[in-house]
Design an enzyme around this catalytic site. Structure first.
Site, PDB file in Angstrom:
ATOM      1  CB  SER A  25      11.348 -10.483  -7.773  1.00  0.00           C
ATOM      2  OG  SER A  25      12.372 -10.160  -8.682  1.00  0.00           O
ATOM      3  N   GLY A  26      13.748 -12.369  -7.508  1.00  0.00           N
ATOM      4  CA  GLY A  26      15.021 -12.865  -6.989  1.00  0.00           C
ATOM      5  C   GLY A  26      15.983 -11.812  -6.496  1.00  0.00           C
ATOM      6  CB  ILE A  56      -2.193  -8.447  -0.170  1.00  0.00           C
ATOM      7  CG1 ILE A  56      -1.726  -7.415  -1.213  1.00  0.00           C
ATOM      8  CG2 ILE A  56      -1.456  -9.769  -0.330  1.00  0.00           C
ATOM      9  CD1 ILE A  56      -1.903  -7.827  -2.642  1.00  0.00           C
ATOM     10  CG  ASN A  89       4.110   0.173   1.819  1.00  0.00           C
ATOM     11  OD1 ASN A  89       3.548  -0.734   1.224  1.00  0.00           O
ATOM     12  ND2 ASN A  89       5.180   0.787   1.333  1.00  0.00           N
ATOM     13  N   GLY A  90       3.479  -2.817   3.532  1.00  0.00           N
ATOM     14  CA  GLY A  90       4.344  -3.978   3.488  1.00  0.00           C
ATOM     15  C   GLY A  90       3.615  -5.262   3.806  1.00  0.00           C
ATOM     16  CD  GLU A  91       1.544  -8.152   2.437  1.00  0.00           C
ATOM     17  OE1 GLU A  91       1.072  -8.640   3.495  1.00  0.00           O
ATOM     18  OE2 GLU A  91       0.840  -7.640   1.547  1.00  0.00           O
ATOM     19  CB  CYS A 113      -0.905   0.002   1.236  1.00  0.00           C
ATOM     20  SG  CYS A 113      -1.833  -1.542   1.457  1.00  0.00           S
TER      21      CYS A 113
END
Length: 616
Positions: free
Chosen positions: A361-362, A54, A76-78, A2
């Site tokens: 992603s890596g 999410i 903002n984030g997880e 977000c």
């Protein structure tokens, strides 16, 4: 994923006025959260939030107010370990009103105070307004995956996920921070907590702040440190990597209430992510390449996807698309970022956003496990640097004015210690060139002074580890993660990076350099671990990077003329020695010199400056 905005109500406590302003700020970052917006305004603060849903799609609205109404969170984030933390807090007697990871931070703050930061496993930036103490408290994750900017001048304090949000606040005084222009020309970014906007700062990774009574206090709650263990075998470290990555990738893939996809190049990092995700779900993988030149990794990516029985969705980018999108991309960046790979990354995130809301992603594997070819340099210099300093100085002074020849760069760089010669192997513009490229004199600090504090903190480790440590604290934070966040959020896509995880970091910081680089191979021990699950040719494929045909495009009439026009613009004349930068362009076109990085750095700066300081 977000975005949030906020400010202290120092001009007026009029709720309607402040709500108008905070809404306008949030509207500037609507791309970060198009699903929902909400606001909190009282006599002291105004908070705004844009949501990309999410987790807990129905109940995850922010700003989130605590059950007793005394604390308000924007986040903002997880948080990937939020279920474990929730269970721990419930055992301590706390109750929850949502199923979100964000509430875990708020309740955790009520129980542990600032120590809640040390318990979080994830990517985050957040602010908590404590009404009782009249205090703002906030923090940023240990890697700097999620952005946090603040503006502080006189009695004005505001914060946001992106700088552009400040433009909507009438108390924001937009000024170009010209003193930092030489730093940008050397590094590609500003290597401190400053930005190219005057009085706008970045909160450092692993840092928290408290703001009260007009005073801002910051402190570090986590610092990356090496703790190299030479007692363990190669087999041990490969197994440790495998276990840690499986744990991290599973958490990153499964902590979601929406579909998750994955980026896929030809390399070991993203291939390993895809392989792990496939164990739990039908994976959509996404790849981009170029319609021109020999820079495309699409054939290798498609081949791997077929072998894994994974759907692969791809796109070829044309030169016209590349150049047409660059001005808009510089707007989304907030600050100019001349890494050409940002442009294909924009197209990749746009492609993925058409199918999913979250991708893995890596990013980060190269910095943690030694993935860049120039990490071999200390091994190359090992014996040469055994010569006395005066001999190396004498050799360098004799060859420095000679025409280019094979070995000249080795002799020039070999005279210096790692602290002086290394910042991603090269500055774009050398410190001594700044006076020529700029139209006016701007005092320029030696770039090595910015990196010295990081070298000092890892002074006891080997040179390879020192290079990685500096990259983790500079290049990764200021370039790799910036373009990953801005390009994904520009397309309302959450990007997750399972290599940048607490447990992965703990393993990486203990592995000896002899296993990170071995047998002439970068990222050797990670590749060794990956080879248990991936085809050998994938696990040990030579790193290509996100290569673009930009070097050749700048020699073509169409794009040469496009850049040249900007090099003769008013903005160019304002900041640069036009004759000098035109020569850079012409020498590149005529094959006299390889000036792509220098040309692109100036070009994107001009595009960025025109957008933010001429058009707005």
């Amino acid at each position: 994923m977000c975005g949030f905005v906020g400010f202290t109500n120092t001009i007026t406590s009029n709720k309607n006025y402040n709500e108008t302003i905070v809404r306008a700020m949030a509207d500037r970052i609507v791309h970060r959260g198009p699903d929902q917006d909400d606001y909190y305004i009282d006599e002291n603060v105004s908070l705004g939030f844009r949501r990309l849903s999410i987790i807990d799609l129905e109940g995850g609205s922010q700003p989130l107010i605590s059950k007793d109404g005394t604390k308000v969170l924007v986040f903002n984030g997880e948080i990937y370990n939020y279920k474990d933390l929730r269970a721990e807090l419930e055992a301590l007697g706390h109750t929850f009103k949502t199923k979100t990871d964000s509430e875990t931070i708020l309740v955790g703050y009520e129980e542990w105070g600032r120590d809640v930061l040390t318990k979080l496993r994830g990517m985050f930036a957040f602010v908590i307004w404590d009404k009782n103490e009249k205090k703002l408290f906030g923090g940023r994750d240990i890697f700097g995956i999620k952005p946090f900017f603040y503006y502080m001048k006189n009695d004005v304090f505001m914060f946001a996920s992106e700088i552009k949000a400040f433009l909507a606040n009438p108390r924001f005084e937009k000024q170009f921070n010209i003193e930092r222009l030489p730093d940008y020309l050397c590094f590609e970014y500003i290597p401190t907590n400053e930005t190219l906007f005057k009085d706008v700062y970045k909160l450092a990774p692993g840092t928290y702040f408290e703001y009260s009574d007009g005073k801002l206090v910051q402190d570090t709650y986590y610092e990356v440190k090496y703790d190299i263990d030479n007692s363990k075998s190669e087999k041990y470290w490969a197994e440790e990597i495998e276990k840690a990555f499986r744990s991290s990738a599973d958490l990153h893939a499964l902590t979601s209430d929406v579909e998750v996809g994955c980026f896929l190049s030809s390399g070991v990092d993203s291939s390993l992510v895809v392989h792990e995700m496939k164990k739990h779900m039908d994976v959509k993988s996404f790849s981009v390449g170029f319609a021109e030149g020999n820079c495309s990794e699409l054939p290798d990516a498609k081949r791997f996807a077929e072998g894994e029985a994974v759907e692969n969705i791809s796109k070829e980018i044309t030169s016209d698309e590349f150049f047409e999108m660059t001005p808009e991309i510089m707007y989304y960046m907030d600050e100019p970022l001349p890494n050409p790979s940002a442009i294909p990354l924009y197209f990749l995130t746009r492609l993925a956003s058409e199918k999913v809301k979250v991708v893995l992603s890596g990013e980060g594997a190269d910095e943690l496990f030694g993935g860049y070819h120039y990490y071999h340099e200390p091994l190359d210099f090992k014996y040469y640097q055994m010569l006395p300093q005066f001999l190396r100085d004498d050799v360098a002074s004799r060859v420095q004015d000679l025409p280019e020849f094979h070995g000249k760069r080795f002799l020039m760089r070999g005279r210096q210690g790692i602290e002086d010669r290394y910042i991603r192997n090269n500055y774009v513009f050398n410190h001594n060139d700044i006076g020529q490229v700029l139209s006016g004199r701007i005092p320029a600090q030696n770039p090595a002074t910015y990196t010295k504090p990081f070298f000092d903190k890892c002074a006891t480790v080997d040179d390879i580890s020192k290079m990685q440590y500096v990259d983790i604290n500079t290049w990764l934070v200021q370039d790799i993660l910036v373009k990953a966040d801005r390009m994904s959020m520009a397309n309302s896509l959450e990007l997750r990076v399972p290599f940048l995880d607490k447990e992965m970091l703990d393993v990486a910081m203990r592995i000896p350099a002899k296993y990170r680089l071995a047998h002439g191979t970068t990222k050797y021990i990670l590749r060794k671990a990956a080879s248990k699950n991936l085809p050998h040719e994938t696990a040990f494929m030579t790193k290509k990077g996100f290569i673009t045909p930009l070097n050749d495009w700048l020699k073509q009439d169409k794009y040469y003329d496009m850049v040249k026009l900007k090099f003769y613009s008013e903005t160019a004349e304002k900041f640069f020695n036009v004759a000098y930068i035109i020569k850079l362009l012409d020498d590149h076109r005529n094959g006299v010199a390889k000036n792509m990085k220098k040309i692109w750095m100036i070009y994107v700066f001009i595009l960025w400056y025109e957008r933010y300081f001429v058009e707005m």
